[in-house]
Structures are given as C-alpha cells and as structure tokens.
Enzyme design. Sequence first.
Site, short mmCIF file in Angstrom:
data_model
loop_
_atom_site.label_atom_id
_atom_site.label_comp_id
_atom_site.label_asym_id
_atom_site.label_seq_id
_atom_site.Cartn_x
_atom_site.Cartn_y
_atom_site.Cartn_z
N GLY A 184 -4.71 23.20 48.19
CA GLY A 184 -4.22 21.98 47.70
C GLY A 184 -2.72 21.81 47.74
O GLY A 184 -2.40 20.90 48.30
N LYS B 182 -1.69 31.41 42.30
CA LYS B 182 -3.15 31.73 41.68
C LYS B 182 -3.44 33.21 42.18
O LYS B 182 -4.69 33.43 42.67
CB LYS B 182 -4.17 30.78 42.18
CG LYS B 182 -3.93 29.46 41.21
CD LYS B 182 -5.17 28.62 41.45
CE LYS B 182 -5.03 27.91 42.91
NZ LYS B 182 -5.94 26.82 42.93
N ARG C 292 -7.62 13.41 50.50
CA ARG C 292 -8.79 13.90 49.73
C ARG C 292 -9.91 12.56 50.05
O ARG C 292 -10.95 12.61 50.45
CB ARG C 292 -8.74 14.18 48.47
CG ARG C 292 -8.07 15.46 48.32
CD ARG C 292 -9.30 16.68 47.92
NE ARG C 292 -8.70 17.88 48.28
CZ ARG C 292 -8.80 18.74 47.07
NH1 ARG C 292 -9.26 18.34 46.06
NH2 ARG C 292 -8.08 19.82 47.14
N GLY D 29 -10.11 27.53 47.64
CA GLY D 29 -11.16 28.62 47.01
C GLY D 29 -12.10 28.53 47.93
O GLY D 29 -12.71 29.86 48.03
P1 ADP Z 1 -2.72 26.55 46.86
O1 ADP Z 1 -3.21 25.28 45.92
O2 ADP Z 1 -2.23 26.17 48.13
O3 ADP Z 1 -4.03 27.48 47.06
P2 ADP Z 1 -1.48 27.96 44.63
O4 ADP Z 1 -2.22 27.01 43.77
O5 ADP Z 1 -2.14 29.34 44.62
O6 ADP Z 1 -1.54 27.33 46.29
O7 ADP Z 1 -0.04 28.01 44.49
C1 ADP Z 1 0.73 27.09 44.64
C2 ADP Z 1 2.06 27.13 43.62
O8 ADP Z 1 2.69 28.36 43.71
C3 ADP Z 1 3.16 26.00 44.04
O9 ADP Z 1 3.20 25.09 42.81
C4 ADP Z 1 4.30 26.98 44.12
O10 ADP Z 1 5.41 26.03 43.36
C5 ADP Z 1 4.01 27.99 43.38
N1 ADP Z 1 4.84 29.47 43.83
C6 ADP Z 1 4.73 30.07 45.13
N2 ADP Z 1 5.78 30.91 45.17
C7 ADP Z 1 6.06 31.23 43.85
C8 ADP Z 1 7.06 31.97 43.27
N3 ADP Z 1 7.85 32.84 43.93
N4 ADP Z 1 7.53 31.68 42.13
C9 ADP Z 1 6.94 30.73 41.38
N5 ADP Z 1 5.89 29.80 42.04
C10 ADP Z 1 5.72 30.07 42.99
MG MG Z 2 -3.18 24.93 43.83
#
Ligand code: ADP
Ligand code: MG
Length: 378
Positions: A337, A194, A34, A360
């Site tokens: 992230g 999320k 970042r 986002g």
């Molecule tokens: P990003 O930051 O890339 O937008 P998110 O914040 O939405 O992604 O999600 C990331 C998190 O989701 C990670 O910490 C990962 O461990 C968790 N995750 C993904 N699949 C699962 C699952 N099936 N069960 C629990 N946690 C999960």
């Molecule tokens: Mg995230």
Amino acid sequence: MKSIKEANVKGKKVFLRADLDVPIKNGKVADDSRLKAALPTIQYLLKKNAKIIICGHLGRPEGKPDKKSSLKPAAERLSKLLNKKIKFVPDCIGLKVKKEASALKEKEILLLENVRFYPEEEKDSETFAKKLAENADVFVHDAFASHRNHSSTHAIAKYLPSYAGLLVEKELGILQKLLQKPKKPFIIILGGAKTGTKIDILSNLPKSTDKVLIGGAMAFTFLKAKGYETGKSLYEPDKIKTAKMLINKLKEKLILPSDFIIQNGKNVNENKFKPEMNGLDIGKETVKEYSAIIKKAKTVFWNGPMGLFEGKKYSGGTKKTALAIAKCKGTTILAGGDTEHAIHMFKLSKKYTHVSTGGGAALNILAGKKISAIEALK
Ligand code: ADP
Ligand code: MG
C-alpha cells in the site's frame, strides 16, 4: 481455482468482495487506484447481466460503526468511474440489505457499508458469513489485498458457489509466472515499517533469489541483531532473533544499508549512530550501491519504502530506488500500500511491469505460502 469466467451469473445476485480500502481526505477518495483495479470484474459482471452486490472494508473501524471509515465516498467515486448509478446501503447484513438485494434488477449495483463495522468479520465467523451470503447466489472473490481469513473473504466460500475475480486471477498469474523461472539476477528489495509481518518471509525466499536489499525501518532490526547502536530509529525488538538467524542463513545474499539520513537531514554511516539519532531514510552511499545492483537485475520485486517518504527530507532514498527500478530493463514488480502511494507521489506508477494491489498477499506467494482465502475457491 474456479474462475469467474466459468460462473453462470446472468440474472444472479453476485456477492462481490472487492478491495475498496482507499485513503479518504475531507470525505472524498484521495487515491482511487484500488477502485480502478476493481473495475474489470464489475464491468465483466455488468456485461453478463448479473445483479451486483459489492462488499468491502475501509480503514480500521475496530468492529463498530465509524463515520470516518464509511464506504460512502468509495461508492460515489466508483459510480463516477463506471458512469453508472450505484446504490449505497448503510449496512452489510440485515433487513435493509435484504430488501435492496431482492429488488435488484440485472445490471444494477449495490454497495454495502464497511463489513468491518462488525467485529465478527475479522474473526472469520461462520454465522456472520452466512448472513452475508444470505442475500446472494454466487460469491466472487476479487479482493487480492485482503489475504487474511475473514468472514467476507474466507468463511463465505462455504455458503455460496465461489469464484475468483479477474483481479485475483491476474495478480496470481503474474506472481506465479515470476516465481517459475525468474530471469537472473533476481533481486528482492524489502523495506517499510511492518517488520513484524514481513521479516518471516525472508526465511522462505525462492531459491532463485540472488540478492535481498533491505531498507526502511526494517534495516534497524538487522543492525540491532549485529549489535550496532541504532539510536532512536524504529526497530522490532521481537524480531532480533529472526534477524540474527537470517544474517547467518542468507550470508552475502543479504545486503544492509551502509548509511542513513537522520532526523536533521545529515548522512550518517551505519556504525556511527549515537543514542539521539533517528535513521529515517537510507543514505547516499546506500542509494548508489542499491541503484547499481538494480541496474544489472533482470527481475526485481520491491515491497516497502526505503524511508519515511511522506516527509520531503526523507523521501530521497525511496524516490531514487523507485527511479532505479523504473529504469531497470528487466521485469519489475512492486507491491504494498505505501509503496504504491510513494510511486504515485513520484509520478512513476506507469513505469513498472506490474504494481500489485496486495503487499502481504504478494509476499506470501513469494515465500511459497498458500493463501487460504484463495484455496477456499478451489
Ligand atoms: P507497504 O505498505 O508498502 O507494505 P509498510 O506499511 O511496511 O509498507 O511501511 C510503510 C511505512 O514505513 C511508511 O509510512 C514509511 O514512512 C515508514 N518507514 C519506512 N522507513 C522508516 C524509518 N526508517 N523510520 C520510520 N518509518 C519508516
Ligand atoms: Mg503499509
């Protein structure tokens, strides 16, 4: 939108809102990507003889000072990256800042303490924005990942001549180009945890989207919507209705995993879950199916890990998806992230067309939504 390149910044005090939200381990920056993304704008301002006041946030201090969320380590790392002294100010408003800001000379840099140490920041308070603006002549918004309306990203634009930084310009340029006429097949891959904030995006996908591949915990909200047993897997009860609507609307465009890896490392089909099972990664068949679709794609957008990739046992789905996208010959754009963290872990960061700093923000742009912190620069 006005660009930083149109601004007269020579000798001016520039309030630069940057993305400094880096992971900290043992008081040190654990991943500085970042900060590296923030460098071009800082270097540009230095070249133009500006006086630079950098503002950012880190973590979730919940509106009060919290040592764990101090930006001091970020200031130290940024100073190393720039090979230049940065003066860290342990506050972002008030007398201390005022004193340091008025003593600033051209090409000097201040970095202010975490703006989220004040609860007003996330409320987009105008009074607070005014206090931030007080010490500067120009506002440059370069925090692409901070797409929400907060005082330092949104309200502040009312009080200072405002411009987009180089990172914001670059990110917007790439995403808008992607949307104009994506080469087809155009595949969107969505995962992560999320679900609440991401699933709504699927109702407004660009018409050019050929397929949406779902992974991560998000998959279980869809399986619940189909009436399946999902055991202990993470899902979003409030979004089952939305998921049902999307299943009907997207039809065969929407692709859900056909199997998963559960807590003991075993592979289980999507319709064979038992109450004690917890799906933590996409399964072998799903990886094969998704990889084949990705291979044929000409444009890929990916946000959200396919599983709990932080655990070695459950990182396979995310890693293989990341590899398939890395091998894809088309345009490949990643955002988020944790997605970014994952590809760093797999040492694949350099293998994509673009890795966006804002998950986002990128999703909102993809769904054709306006980001008001960026609109405020118009
Ligand atoms: P990003 O930051 O890339 O937008 P998110 O914040 O939405 O992604 O999600 C990331 C998190 O989701 C990670 O910490 C990962 O461990 C968790 N995750 C993904 N699949 C699962 C699952 N099936 N069960 C629990 N946690 C999960
Ligand atoms: Mg995230």
